[in-house]
Design a protein around this motif. Structure first.
Motif, PDB file in Angstrom:
ATOM      1  N   GLU A   1       0.832  -1.211   0.000  1.00 39.51           N
ATOM      2  CA  GLU A   1       0.000   0.000   0.000  1.00 39.51           C
ATOM      3  C   GLU A   1       0.863   1.256   0.000  1.00 39.51           C
ATOM      4  OE1 GLU A   1      -3.110   0.375  -0.560  1.00 39.51           O
ATOM      5  OE2 GLU A   1      -3.546  -1.752  -0.491  1.00 39.51           O
ATOM      6  N   VAL A   2       1.960   1.225   0.773  1.00 34.62           N
ATOM      7  CA  VAL A   2       2.859   2.384   0.835  1.00 34.62           C
ATOM      8  C   VAL A   2       3.457   2.650  -0.549  1.00 34.62           C
ATOM      9  CG1 VAL A   2       5.059   3.237   1.756  1.00 34.62           C
ATOM     10  CG2 VAL A   2       3.384   2.201   3.291  1.00 34.62           C
ATOM     11  N   ASN A   3       3.847   1.567  -1.213  1.00 27.56           N
ATOM     12  CA  ASN A   3       4.378   1.644  -2.564  1.00 27.56           C
ATOM     13  C   ASN A   3       3.441   2.391  -3.508  1.00 27.56           C
ATOM     14  OD1 ASN A   3       6.678   0.924  -3.820  1.00 27.56           O
ATOM     15  ND2 ASN A   3       6.275  -1.283  -3.773  1.00 27.56           N
ATOM     16  N   LEU A   4       2.187   1.985  -3.492  1.00 27.85           N
ATOM     17  CA  LEU A   4       1.194   2.619  -4.359  1.00 27.85           C
ATOM     18  C   LEU A   4       0.949   4.053  -3.928  1.00 27.85           C
ATOM     19  CD1 LEU A   4      -1.545  -0.030  -5.117  1.00 27.85           C
ATOM     20  CD2 LEU A   4      -0.578   1.596  -6.732  1.00 27.85           C
ATOM     21  N   TYR A   5       0.850   4.256  -2.612  1.00 24.25           N
ATOM     22  CA  TYR A   5       0.603   5.603  -2.080  1.00 24.25           C
ATOM     23  C   TYR A   5       1.721   6.554  -2.489  1.00 24.25           C
ATOM     24  CZ  TYR A   5       0.018   9.389   1.306  1.00 24.25           C
ATOM     25  OH  TYR A   5      -0.125  10.629   1.893  1.00 24.25           O
ATOM     26  N   SER A   6       2.965   6.022  -2.574  1.00 25.05           N
ATOM     27  CA  SER A   6       4.113   6.865  -2.918  1.00 25.05           C
ATOM     28  C   SER A   6       3.994   7.450  -4.326  1.00 25.05           C
ATOM     29  CB  SER A   6       5.414   6.071  -2.814  1.00 25.05           C
ATOM     30  OG  SER A   6       5.545   5.199  -3.934  1.00 25.05           O
ATOM     31  N   ARG A   7       3.111   6.919  -5.137  1.00 29.79           N
ATOM     32  CA  ARG A   7       2.897   7.433  -6.495  1.00 29.79           C
ATOM     33  C   ARG A   7       1.888   8.574  -6.534  1.00 29.79           C
ATOM     34  NH1 ARG A   7       6.859   7.321  -8.827  1.00 29.79           N
ATOM     35  NH2 ARG A   7       7.585   7.183  -6.706  1.00 29.79           N
ATOM     36  N   THR A   8       1.299   8.934  -5.394  1.00 27.32           N
ATOM     37  CA  THR A   8       0.410  10.097  -5.335  1.00 27.32           C
ATOM     38  C   THR A   8       1.252  11.308  -4.936  1.00 27.32           C
ATOM     39  OG1 THR A   8      -0.081   9.952  -2.963  1.00 27.32           O
ATOM     40  CG2 THR A   8      -1.399   8.574  -4.430  1.00 27.32           C
ATOM     41  N   SER A   9       0.633  12.460  -4.832  1.00 26.78           N
ATOM     42  CA  SER A   9       1.382  13.610  -4.311  1.00 26.78           C
ATOM     43  C   SER A   9       1.158  13.765  -2.810  1.00 26.78           C
ATOM     44  CB  SER A   9       1.023  14.877  -5.080  1.00 26.78           C
ATOM     45  OG  SER A   9      -0.370  14.965  -5.243  1.00 26.78           O
ATOM     46  N   GLY A  10       0.627  12.719  -2.166  1.00 27.08           N
ATOM     47  CA  GLY A  10       0.487  12.732  -0.706  1.00 27.08           C
ATOM     48  C   GLY A  10       1.850  12.679  -0.025  1.00 27.08           C
ATOM     49  N   LYS A  11       1.900  13.197   1.200  1.00 24.20           N
ATOM     50  CA  LYS A  11       3.158  13.175   1.961  1.00 24.20           C
ATOM     51  C   LYS A  11       3.177  11.987   2.922  1.00 24.20           C
ATOM     52  CE  LYS A  11       3.594  18.218   1.993  1.00 24.20           C
ATOM     53  NZ  LYS A  11       2.186  18.504   1.597  1.00 24.20           N
TER      54      LYS A  11
END
Lengths: 261, 261
Positions: free
Chosen positions: A134-144
């Motif tokens: 999930e972190v991997n995928l989240y890292s592709r957003t502009s979220g911090k």
């Protein structure tokens, strides 16, 4: 004579082999019982055997909980192209477990919808694979992403999403990262949504304005939260396999409010 | 003086390296370009590399397309506990490919919401694994499954969902199961929703009232259908990886209508 025979509405459409101790009802009066954690766990395991994998569940929970959160943030009034310079800020507090992974999936879908998301996840050398992916995928957003409470905003944010608790390990609450995150949440004046709230008699460490239960509610600590239920896509015959007679209480929705019966 | 500086709204927030030939716009005027099939395919492949697996995508598409279909069926007015004896009937026409699997996921979520679903899927000795696993999960609902058009209802149903076409194999259209299913749909007077409509200049074999495109629209055959777009959970930096500058056009929604620009 032209008399329509109207069958009476049956309000108790879900019956369970072990009861969690509390009944809820929907807006239309359908009864939704709570179930013990062990039965809930067997339900998810049966669903996984039929192919409703954790990955699939994470995705459904991410979509549906983010839909709920986007509504709580003001929905169409807040998120228009004309409002792009006043994007809402959401802090996501996640532990290193499945509940945390559920939160990160929610965070990705919110970030995809142009919400400013800040994910707090403590640093651990080894994480569960579901969290890592999930972190991997989240890292592709502009979220911090931050690993320390010091890096969270001091001023009130628009919404806090709490996924610190784990059903299997109540001892987490004694760890320092947990306590500092819970303290931060209670000091920040943002309203809190808790996804998949922890079972048990212990009171909530973070006071939630809203809680979102998954599939069927667990026995929760008495609290002031408004309880919501999320459809996580489990078919009727899977409920039956673990002894639950089930008819969907959701109507055309995937997230519905529950009331104390 | 108290003048708020309002930055101008930028309507072209998505730019693509190869254009599909047609621009759409959203209700709020944002421009959504179509993309060639090859670029769309590269986008999905990039998302898969980051962990947004086919399984996850099938689940998101199932949830979001069923939400759209439940709305088309009348939403809260139609699906209440008091209406349980007048449940809507939906026929799902699926081929043995990923587009079919997407439809079966939609069908499971609709069946979970007490819709009477009849799945048409031709008998093949060997199916793609994604189709088999969707069928497995669908078999746990109370939805029906048929392999012959003879077993589909003769009278009009409430909605037909069309997932017969495959982007990779236009020759399917010449097979007899395909033709008989398409004929059945065109004879039944139900309105048709096509999920992930086929690209190409060839006209639609089944005339759709609504079509639902995934992520970004493909170049579709000119038709009278109303076009909708589904958010399938791909983060911004994945779009960037294949050269697409992307800002979400979805606001707080996961399915939005598109208009010819």
């Amino acid at each position: 004579e032209n008399i329509l025979q109207v069958k009476p509405v049956i309000y108790r459409q879900i019956t369970v082999p072990q009861h969690g101790g509390k009944d809820y009802c929907t807006d239309s009066g359908l009864v939704v019982p709570s179930v013990p954690y062990e039965l809930h766990k067997r339900l998810l395991a049966a669903a996984e055997r039929w192919g409703l994998s954790l990955e699939r569940r994470l995705e459904t929970i991410g979509v549906c909980s983010s839909q709920m959160a986007l509504t709580l943030l003001g929905g169409p009034n807040r998120l228009t192209p004309k409002n792009v310079h006043q994007r809402p800020t959401v802090v996501l507090l996640c532990g290193p477990h499945i509940q945390g992974a559920q939160g990160i999936s929610c965070g990705r879908h919110m970030a995809n919808h142009e919400v400013e998301v800040i994910l707090f996840l403590p640093n651990f050398l080894k994480m569960q694979e579901s969290v890592t992916s999930e972190v991997n995928l989240y890292s592709r957003t502009s979220g911090k992403q931050v690993a320390s409470v010091k890096d969270l905003p001091a001023s009130p944010v628009d919404l806090v999403i709490n996924c610190l608790d784990c059903h299997e390990n109540q001892l987490l609450r004694e760890q320092s990262w947990y306590q500092s995150a819970a303290d931060w949440a209670n000091k920040n004046r943002a309203p809190v949504l808790t996804i998949d709230p922890a079972v048990g008699e212990q009171c909530q460490t973070v006071e939630a304005k809203w809680t979102l239960s998954l599939g069927l509610p667990l026995p929760l600590a008495e609290a002031e939260s408004r309880v919501y239920l999320c459809d996580i896509g489990i078919p009727k015959l899977v409920f039956q396999e673990v002894g639950i007679r089930y008819h969907s209480p959701f109507g055309c929705k995937f997230v519905i409010p529950l009331h104390s019966a």
